[in-house]
Write a protein that holds these residues in place. Structure first.
Motif, PDB file in Angstrom:
ATOM      1  N   LEU A 288       0.816  -1.213   0.000  1.00 44.28           N
ATOM      2  CA  LEU A 288       0.000   0.000   0.000  1.00 44.28           C
ATOM      3  C   LEU A 288       0.849   1.262   0.000  1.00 44.28           C
ATOM      4  CD1 LEU A 288      -2.830  -1.196   2.377  1.00 44.28           C
ATOM      5  CD2 LEU A 288      -3.049  -0.656  -0.062  1.00 44.28           C
ATOM      6  N   THR A 289       2.047   1.194   0.556  1.00 43.61           N
ATOM      7  CA  THR A 289       2.949   2.342   0.466  1.00 43.61           C
ATOM      8  C   THR A 289       3.365   2.559  -0.980  1.00 43.61           C
ATOM      9  OG1 THR A 289       3.761   1.992   2.713  1.00 43.61           O
ATOM     10  CG2 THR A 289       5.129   3.322   1.253  1.00 43.61           C
ATOM     11  N   GLU A 290       3.685   1.473  -1.674  1.00 41.00           N
ATOM     12  CA  GLU A 290       4.052   1.579  -3.085  1.00 41.00           C
ATOM     13  C   GLU A 290       2.892   2.127  -3.914  1.00 41.00           C
ATOM     14  OE1 GLU A 290       6.660   2.033  -5.132  1.00 41.00           O
ATOM     15  OE2 GLU A 290       7.476   0.032  -4.752  1.00 41.00           O
ATOM     16  N   ILE A 291       1.720   1.566  -3.693  1.00 43.58           N
ATOM     17  CA  ILE A 291       0.539   2.029  -4.425  1.00 43.58           C
ATOM     18  C   ILE A 291       0.263   3.494  -4.127  1.00 43.58           C
ATOM     19  CG2 ILE A 291      -1.972   1.748  -4.597  1.00 43.58           C
ATOM     20  CD1 ILE A 291      -1.340  -1.316  -3.919  1.00 43.58           C
ATOM     21  N   SER A 292       0.395   3.880  -2.868  1.00 45.71           N
ATOM     22  CA  SER A 292       0.142   5.272  -2.478  1.00 45.71           C
ATOM     23  C   SER A 292       1.118   6.227  -3.149  1.00 45.71           C
ATOM     24  CB  SER A 292       0.234   5.418  -0.957  1.00 45.71           C
ATOM     25  OG  SER A 292      -0.764   4.653  -0.303  1.00 45.71           O
ATOM     26  N   LEU A 293       2.374   5.816  -3.288  1.00 45.70           N
ATOM     27  CA  LEU A 293       3.347   6.674  -3.965  1.00 45.70           C
ATOM     28  C   LEU A 293       2.931   6.931  -5.407  1.00 45.70           C
ATOM     29  CD1 LEU A 293       6.690   5.210  -2.573  1.00 45.70           C
ATOM     30  CD2 LEU A 293       5.798   7.501  -2.159  1.00 45.70           C
ATOM     31  N   TYR A 294       2.408   5.922  -6.065  1.00 42.43           N
ATOM     32  CA  TYR A 294       1.900   6.131  -7.430  1.00 42.43           C
ATOM     33  C   TYR A 294       0.683   7.050  -7.415  1.00 42.43           C
ATOM     34  CZ  TYR A 294       4.912   2.903  -9.968  1.00 42.43           C
ATOM     35  OH  TYR A 294       5.999   2.316 -10.562  1.00 42.43           O
TER      36      TYR A 294
END
Length: 384
Positions: A288-294
């Motif tokens: 979710l951190t990766e997705i949030s960065l996008y």
């Protein structure tokens, strides 16, 4: 080159908007809610989004990421976000590490301390690096291109200016996925600046010269081409869409965080060595951190479009062209289809090839220790 310190600080209004959108998700039906054969599992996605709504703490992730030294440099009209950590040791080797899609600078979080402070992590202080981890244009907090024609070839030129602007006249490069293409172009275009490169993936766009006057395909090379074509037919829809109609895709995923999450999570499951259970390798917080960065980048169109730019200018070479700086390859067992060494050596100056029995496409996250050991061994053997 102008450089300023940077801290991640997503506004409360952006977080509120994300919560609202996630809460108002319109869910699709699924013939097999448990399965992944048709794409991201409905059951898994419901669990992931429930965690996103009820337990995920972006502010905690933001605080942790801000412990790293972030900067933004202005280069040729771009604002390039990067992490810069100085090595602890007698003579650090400057190394620029480039992520790919669907990754970000987050991919390198676990390898940063191992490479910059080896003495504190069971290594030799002689194997220390000054590490620079930039975000590709349009990814995370780097500005997006305002015109067509910015692909891995051009990004390599931006990276060289970044390194020279930081005072590094000779440096190494490392990457996987799109980062491998950028690193390869760096070595090809600027062989006097690049002391060596390390790759944990050979880009799918790599095309060595073949044909009249050149060695015929070996059986292994012919088999690789067949396997790669079969994989592209079965698994390559994402690349075809992003490489042909990225803008159309961007409308939906710029409006739906759950749609974006499904698009990204399916790749973390398919491309990692997780035996079908993505949570065996990546926590929900990491995903979710990766997705949030996008999501917070606000430039999903640019992140997808990089595939179109890569198609327009593939990593293709003519007879006699070579990548001169020494290259080391780390091949992890569950990586996407990879060519045999003979195919790579048609262009690359391969001096080291390491096979790993486990690990997949996201090597820096899945097998950080093994990746770091290969990087250390490669650059240790090169002249300084």
């Amino acid at each position: 080159m102008q450089t300023i310190e940077f801290q991640i600080d997503i506004g409360d209004d952006a977080l509120d908007d994300l919560r609202r959108r996630v809460t108002q998700t319109k869910w699709p039906a699924a013939i097999d809610p448990e399965g992944w054969d048709d794409g991201s599992s409905l059951r898994f996605m419901r669990e992931l989004i429930d965690y996103w709504q009820c337990e995920f703490d972006w502010r905690a992730q933001e605080t942790r990421l801000n412990l790293l030294p972030h900067f933004v440099a202005e280069i040729d009209g771009f604002k390039i976000h990067y992490i810069h950590v100085k090595g602890r040791g007698p003579s650090p080797t400057p190394l620029i590490m480039t992520h790919g899609w669907p990754g970000s600078f987050l991919e390198m979080e676990r390898v940063i301390p191992l490479l910059t402070d080896p003495g504190a992590h069971g290594g030799d202080p002689e194997d220390t690096f000054d590490l620079i981890v930039p975000a590709l244009p349009g990814y995370a907090f780097s500005s997006a291109p305002a015109k067509a024609g910015i692909g891995p070839f051009e990004i390599a030129g931006l990276w060289r200016k970044l390194m020279l602007g930081l005072g590094y006249t000779n440096f190494g490069a490392q990457g996987g996925d799109i980062g491998a293409a950028v690193s390869s172009w760096l070595a090809f275009r600027f062989p006097k600046d690049v002391v060596g490169i390390h790759l944990n993936y050979i880009p799918g766009s790599f095309r060595p010269p073949i044909g009249d006057g050149l060695p015929p395909l070996t059986p292994q090379e012919a088999e690789f081409k067949k396997v790669a074509a079969e994989w592209a037919d079965k698994e390559g829809a994402y690349a075809h869409v992003q490489g042909t109609k990225p803008q159309t895709l961007a409308y939906g995923l710029s409006d739906s965080p759950v749609g974006l999450a499904a698009w990204i999570v399916e790749k973390f499951r398919s491309w990692s060595d997780c035996d079908g259970n993505v949570l065996d390798v990546f926590s929900m917080d990491t995903l979710l951190t990766e997705i949030s960065l996008y999501w917070f980048s606000g430039s999903l169109d640019a992140s997808f479009r990089l595939y179109k730019e890569s198609r327009a200018h593939p990593l293709s070479f003519e007879k006699g062209q070579r990548i001169l700086p020494p290259v080391a390859i780390s091949h992890f067992a569950k990586e996407l289809p990879q060519p045999p060494r003979s195919w790579v050596e048609r262009v690359y100056n391969v001096v080291r090839w390491s096979e790993h029995a486990a690990g997949g496409h996201f090597a820096a996250m899945e097998k950080p220790g093994e990746l770091v050991a290969d990087i250390r061994s490669h650059f240790r053997a090169l002249p300084r």
